[in-house]
Design a protein around this motif. Structure first.
Motif, PDB file in Angstrom:
ATOM      1  N   UNK A 152      36.258  49.978  42.953  1.00 32.19           N
ATOM      2  CA  UNK A 152      35.119  49.248  42.627  1.00 32.19           C
ATOM      3  C   UNK A 152      35.212  47.643  42.062  1.00 32.19           C
ATOM      4  N   UNK A 153      34.320  46.918  42.101  1.00 31.37           N
ATOM      5  CA  UNK A 153      34.594  45.573  41.685  1.00 31.37           C
ATOM      6  C   UNK A 153      34.927  45.560  40.367  1.00 31.37           C
ATOM      7  N   UNK A 154      34.386  46.287  39.332  1.00 28.05           N
ATOM      8  CA  UNK A 154      34.634  46.340  37.857  1.00 28.05           C
ATOM      9  C   UNK A 154      36.330  46.346  37.551  1.00 28.05           C
ATOM     10  N   UNK A 155      36.988  47.222  38.234  1.00 29.15           N
ATOM     11  CA  UNK A 155      38.053  47.460  38.106  1.00 29.15           C
ATOM     12  C   UNK A 155      39.121  46.128  38.452  1.00 29.15           C
ATOM     13  N   UNK A 156      38.547  45.613  39.666  1.00 32.43           N
ATOM     14  CA  UNK A 156      39.418  44.248  40.164  1.00 32.43           C
ATOM     15  C   UNK A 156      39.163  42.912  39.093  1.00 32.43           C
ATOM     16  N   UNK A 157      37.957  43.169  38.688  1.00 34.36           N
ATOM     17  CA  UNK A 157      37.501  42.301  37.564  1.00 34.36           C
ATOM     18  C   UNK A 157      38.288  42.480  36.276  1.00 34.36           C
ATOM     19  N   UNK A 158      38.516  43.862  36.073  1.00 40.26           N
ATOM     20  CA  UNK A 158      39.169  44.025  34.772  1.00 40.26           C
ATOM     21  C   UNK A 158      40.625  43.803  34.826  1.00 40.26           C
ATOM     22  N   UNK A 159      41.477  44.024  35.970  1.00 39.29           N
ATOM     23  CA  UNK A 159      42.794  43.534  36.116  1.00 39.29           C
ATOM     24  C   UNK A 159      42.985  42.234  36.442  1.00 39.29           C
ATOM     25  N   UNK A 160      42.003  41.393  36.869  1.00 37.13           N
ATOM     26  CA  UNK A 160      42.208  40.131  36.816  1.00 37.13           C
ATOM     27  C   UNK A 160      41.885  39.493  35.399  1.00 37.13           C
ATOM     28  N   UNK A 161      41.193  39.989  34.480  1.00 38.53           N
ATOM     29  CA  UNK A 161      40.987  39.750  33.349  1.00 38.53           C
ATOM     30  C   UNK A 161      42.266  39.931  32.383  1.00 38.53           C
ATOM     31  N   UNK A 162      42.877  41.098  32.792  1.00 34.82           N
ATOM     32  CA  UNK A 162      44.276  41.361  32.087  1.00 34.82           C
ATOM     33  C   UNK A 162      45.201  40.312  32.392  1.00 34.82           C
ATOM     34  N   UNK A 163      45.619  40.034  33.614  1.00 36.06           N
ATOM     35  CA  UNK A 163      46.768  39.001  33.861  1.00 36.06           C
ATOM     36  C   UNK A 163      46.103  37.864  33.885  1.00 36.06           C
ATOM     37  N   UNK A 164      45.112  37.499  33.777  1.00 40.71           N
ATOM     38  CA  UNK A 164      44.343  36.251  33.602  1.00 40.71           C
ATOM     39  C   UNK A 164      44.865  35.488  32.376  1.00 40.71           C
ATOM     40  N   UNK A 165      44.954  36.480  30.958  1.00 40.22           N
ATOM     41  CA  UNK A 165      45.140  36.285  29.681  1.00 40.22           C
ATOM     42  C   UNK A 165      46.562  35.454  29.598  1.00 40.22           C
ATOM     43  N   UNK A 166      47.440  35.502  30.751  1.00 37.93           N
ATOM     44  CA  UNK A 166      48.606  35.103  30.802  1.00 37.93           C
ATOM     45  C   UNK A 166      48.544  33.501  30.754  1.00 37.93           C
ATOM     46  N   UNK A 167      47.405  32.982  31.243  1.00 39.74           N
ATOM     47  CA  UNK A 167      46.867  31.522  31.274  1.00 39.74           C
ATOM     48  C   UNK A 167      47.230  30.886  29.989  1.00 39.74           C
ATOM     49  N   UNK A 168      46.710  31.778  28.868  1.00 39.33           N
ATOM     50  CA  UNK A 168      46.679  31.276  27.599  1.00 39.33           C
ATOM     51  C   UNK A 168      48.034  31.427  26.881  1.00 39.33           C
ATOM     52  N   UNK A 169      48.778  32.720  27.461  1.00 40.35           N
ATOM     53  CA  UNK A 169      50.384  33.042  26.701  1.00 40.35           C
ATOM     54  C   UNK A 169      50.979  32.202  26.845  1.00 40.35           C
ATOM     55  N   UNK A 224      44.612  40.882  24.120  1.00 40.96           N
ATOM     56  CA  UNK A 224      43.491  40.315  24.784  1.00 40.96           C
ATOM     57  C   UNK A 224      42.460  41.176  25.066  1.00 40.96           C
ATOM     58  N   UNK A 225      42.934  42.106  25.909  1.00 43.97           N
ATOM     59  CA  UNK A 225      41.986  43.184  26.597  1.00 43.97           C
ATOM     60  C   UNK A 225      41.184  43.943  25.463  1.00 43.97           C
ATOM     61  N   UNK A 226      41.875  44.217  24.392  1.00 48.65           N
ATOM     62  CA  UNK A 226      41.314  45.037  23.050  1.00 48.65           C
ATOM     63  C   UNK A 226      40.326  44.119  22.190  1.00 48.65           C
ATOM     64  N   UNK A 227      40.912  43.254  21.832  1.00 44.34           N
ATOM     65  CA  UNK A 227      40.313  42.264  21.126  1.00 44.34           C
ATOM     66  C   UNK A 227      39.110  41.401  21.456  1.00 44.34           C
ATOM     67  N   UNK A 228      39.142  40.749  22.726  1.00 49.11           N
ATOM     68  CA  UNK A 228      38.137  40.242  23.239  1.00 49.11           C
ATOM     69  C   UNK A 228      37.017  41.035  24.222  1.00 49.11           C
ATOM     70  N   UNK A 229      37.481  42.309  24.677  1.00 50.76           N
ATOM     71  CA  UNK A 229      36.632  43.033  25.472  1.00 50.76           C
ATOM     72  C   UNK A 229      36.471  44.486  25.139  1.00 50.76           C
ATOM     73  N   UNK A 230      37.362  45.328  25.048  1.00 48.35           N
ATOM     74  CA  UNK A 230      37.130  46.797  24.705  1.00 48.35           C
ATOM     75  C   UNK A 230      36.553  47.091  23.411  1.00 48.35           C
ATOM     76  N   UNK A 231      37.024  46.680  22.516  1.00 41.59           N
ATOM     77  CA  UNK A 231      36.493  47.376  21.176  1.00 41.59           C
ATOM     78  C   UNK A 231      35.125  46.457  21.014  1.00 41.59           C
ATOM     79  N   UNK A 232      34.788  45.127  21.259  1.00 31.79           N
ATOM     80  CA  UNK A 232      33.517  44.549  20.913  1.00 31.79           C
ATOM     81  C   UNK A 232      32.676  45.475  21.951  1.00 31.79           C
ATOM     82  N   UNK A 233      33.117  45.701  23.253  1.00 35.14           N
ATOM     83  CA  UNK A 233      32.163  46.281  24.255  1.00 35.14           C
ATOM     84  C   UNK A 233      31.673  47.823  23.689  1.00 35.14           C
ATOM     85  N   UNK A 234      32.802  48.402  23.034  1.00 35.68           N
ATOM     86  CA  UNK A 234      32.421  49.714  22.441  1.00 35.68           C
ATOM     87  C   UNK A 234      31.351  49.542  21.376  1.00 35.68           C
ATOM     88  N   UNK A 235      31.452  48.614  20.459  1.00 34.80           N
ATOM     89  CA  UNK A 235      30.621  48.484  19.280  1.00 34.80           C
ATOM     90  C   UNK A 235      29.135  48.166  19.862  1.00 34.80           C
TER      91      UNK A 235
END
Length: 496
Positions: free
Chosen positions: A441-458, A121-132
């Motif tokens: 910083x807030x971006x780390x908190x948001x990032x961790x929440x996004x990581x574990x928030x993916x379990x809602x779909x899992x 979830x992190x790579x497909x929906x955030x890291x790789x698209x953000x990098x591109x």
């Protein structure tokens, strides 16, 4: 454009040609072909790593180094060494499990379904698209600069060009793997040529006695541990992409031989180029000027090349174009692997019956990257990317240790020394925790929440395998529209 072209091919292609295609590439002929050799693999690593990073990251590295030139150059060398150590760990996993998906597949096999799903979830929906998106925005910044001189290009123009580039490369990667590989090889050569021009320009400055800021060496304030970690984040972003051959292992010729060869030759070349390019920058700019420059390559070119300064902006645009092409190529393979393991809809594990490309995953990647273009804060994007990159690297190296213990009989033609694995894991844990503890910083908190928030779909869709009937109809329509089909399972890698 992609969808219209696919519709045209679906409904207007002559029936005789359809019959020939079905005979040649029926259910037993749809699978990844071995189309990537050593030089192609080398060009993928170098071509993806050398992109926008070396023209953006120097600003962040020198800033978080507190304008200390010696520390900044050491960080560039350290980032190269850390990347090589981590890449050697990936090399062992790649020769043992030559499967598409790279880290995702290793994590699923060693750590289980939940960590792999979070990674996906992190790579497909955030890291790789953000990098591109960051690379596309950098391309726009440099490509438009010669046309606007000292003025700033309009934001709408920059974003429009970035979107156009992403769409074009999405089309190329959807319709022909050979075209995508050829583009990668050509643009890798061009970007090495561009960096060589910068390096020789710096050598000429040194020969003329213009040592600039290099004469001061380590004089200046020493950065805190948290700031050093931030500086390494910026540097590591410029090195990102060295795991390319792991992600496309199923398409690599003789992966058990070529994966270690590609990694062990490409990364030292990149590290040497990066250090020398930064030395060249510092011959004509002070550290403070580097922090104030949105495009250090342009500033260098205007001071060294004079009226020919436009060569560097165009070379940077070419370099970034090749990096985006390689990233787009990889993203489709990652979604393909995740779908094959049941973590994405089955539609993404299908290949186009004409060109044998994972078109559904590539199209989704292009759309997500375009959405990220809306955000033009490149420094923020690289901060996110650096933090989560270390999470991914650490998790993958832990997977290596788990597999050594759990599957000792797994074929390992190449085996990385244990101290390198432990040092990489230790460095990863430090660079994950240090910024959070010392300077949260807030971006780390948001990032961790996004990581574990993916379990809602899992839980509903993967664990309990919840399905809706209308998804089947959507899959059927999209399969006809994109002309894709499931692969021949007898010829697909299953990790056995």
């Amino acid at each position: 454009i992609v969808l219209i072209s696919l519709v045209r091919r679906q409904y207007w292609i002559p029936q005789t040609e359809k019959n020939n295609i079905s005979k040649e590439k029926g259910a037993g002929g749809i699978y990844f072909r071995k189309a990537v050799g050593y030089w192609e693999g080398f060009s993928f690593i170098v071509g993806i790593v050398i992109g926008s990073g070396i023209f953006i990251a120097p600003t962040g590295v020198i800033r978080f180094s507190h304008l200390n030139v010696g520390v900044a150059l050491c960080i560039w060398g350290a980032c190269g060494l850390l990347s090589l150590m981590a890449a050697l760990c990936y090399a062992e996993l790649g020769v043992s499990l030559p499967s598409s998906g790279g880290s995702y597949y290793y994590s699923k096999r060693a750590l289980g379904s939940i960590p792999a799903f979070i990674y996906m979830c992190v790579m497909v929906f955030f890291l790789r698209p953000a990098s591109c998106a960051a690379k596309a925005l950098t391309l726009s910044e440099y490509a438009l600069q010669p046309f606007y001189g000292e003025c700033e290009a309009p934001e709408v123009t920059k974003k429009s060009l970035a979107v156009a580039v992403l769409l074009f490369l999405t089309i190329i990667n959807c319709f022909n793997t050979k075209w995508a590989v050829l583009v990668q090889k050509v643009f890798t050569f061009l970007k090495i040529l561009a960096l060589t021009v910068i390096i020789f320009g710096g050598i000429s400055q040194l020969y003329n006695g213009k040592t600039g800021s290099l004469a001061n060496g380590f004089s200046g304030e020493i950065a805190s541990v948290s700031d050093l970690a931030q500086a390494i984040y910026q540097g590591m972003w410029a090195y990102s992409g060295w795991s390319a051959v792991n992600t496309i292992a199923e398409e690599l010729k003789n992966p058990r031989k070529n994966i270690p060869r590609c990694i062990s030759t490409a990364l030292p070349v990149v590290t040497l180029l990066y250090v020398l390019v930064n030395v060249s920058y510092l011959t004509v700019m002070t550290p403070k000027e580097m922090t104030m420059s949105a495009a250090v390559g342009n500033t260098w070119a205007s001071r060294v090349l004079g009226s020919f300064f436009w060569i560097i902006p165009m070379s940077v645009a070419i370099s970034t174009f090749g990096s985006i092409n390689g990233s787009t190529f990889l993203q489709g393979r990652l979604k393909y692997a995740a779908s094959r393991e049941g973590h994405l809809p089955s539609f993404f594990s299908m290949l186009n019956i004409h060109h044998l490309t994972p078109a559904p995953g590539i199209i989704l990647s292009g759309l997500l990257s375009i959405l990220f273009v809306i955000s033009s804060s490149l420094l923020t994007l690289t901060s996110y990317f650096g933090f989560f990159s270390w999470v991914v690297i650490t998790m993958t190296c832990i997977s290596l240790l788990v597999l050594r213990y759990r599957e000792p009989d797994l074929p390992r033609p190449y085996k990385v020394p244990l101290p390198i694995v432990l040092l990489t894991i230790g460095a990863g844990i430090f660079f994950i925790l240090a910024p959070i503890i010392r300077s949260p910083k807030k971006q780390y908190i948001y990032g961790l929440l996004a990581m574990f928030g993916s379990l809602i779909f899992y839980v509903p869709f993967v664990h309990f395998k919840l399905r809706f009937k209308f998804f089947d109809k959507v899959t059927y329509i999209m399969q006809l529209l994109c002309e894709v089909s499931f692969i021949d399972e007898s010829k697909a890698f299953k990790g056995k």
